[in-house]
Design a protein around this motif. Structure first.
Motif: not given
Length: 127
Positions: A4, A6, A22, A34, A94, A118
């Motif tokens: 992931l 962001e 994301c 989130w 994320c 992320g």
């Protein structure tokens, strides 16, 4: 392997807006959320979207100001943040679930359910 990514964080004045993105590298996520973590505070859930039916869930602190949406073709979710307040200042992360999570509407804020995270993006709300 990065799952992931962001983007979209930055510095904004109170009352302003930002849109976080994301991008996921997999297509089998069942939910994407989130989270945010302010200095000296625990990480908390902000919003979550079900990839099966698009249902969205929000924490009380952001309800009515933030909107979570998705673009399946781009494997991307967007967090539109309006009327930002200084207390929204945090690193935003994320996260995604790849398996089945029952009662998503209740369990989504529980970080232990998430398989991928992320690296985070900083959001600062200040005049």
């Amino acid at each position: 392997q990065v799952q992931l990514v962001e983007s979209g964080g930055g510095l904004v004045q109170p009352g302003g807006s930002l849109r976080l993105s994301c991008v996921g590298s997999r297509v089998d996520y069942t939910a994407i959320a989130w989270f945010r973590q302010a200095p000296g505070k625990a990480r908390e859930g902000v919003s979550c979207i079900s990839t099966s039916d698009g249902s969205t869930y929000y924490s009380d602190s952001v309800k009515g100001r933030f909107t979570l949406s998705r673009d399946n073709a781009k494997n991307t979710v967007y967090l539109q943040m309006n009327n930002l307040k200084p207390e929204d200042t945090a690193v935003y992360y994320c996260a995604a679930i790849s398996g089945l999570l029952l009662k998503l509407w209740v369990n989504w804020p529980d970080q232990t359910y998430y398989d991928y995270w992320g690296q985070g993006t900083q959001v600062t709300v200040s005049s």
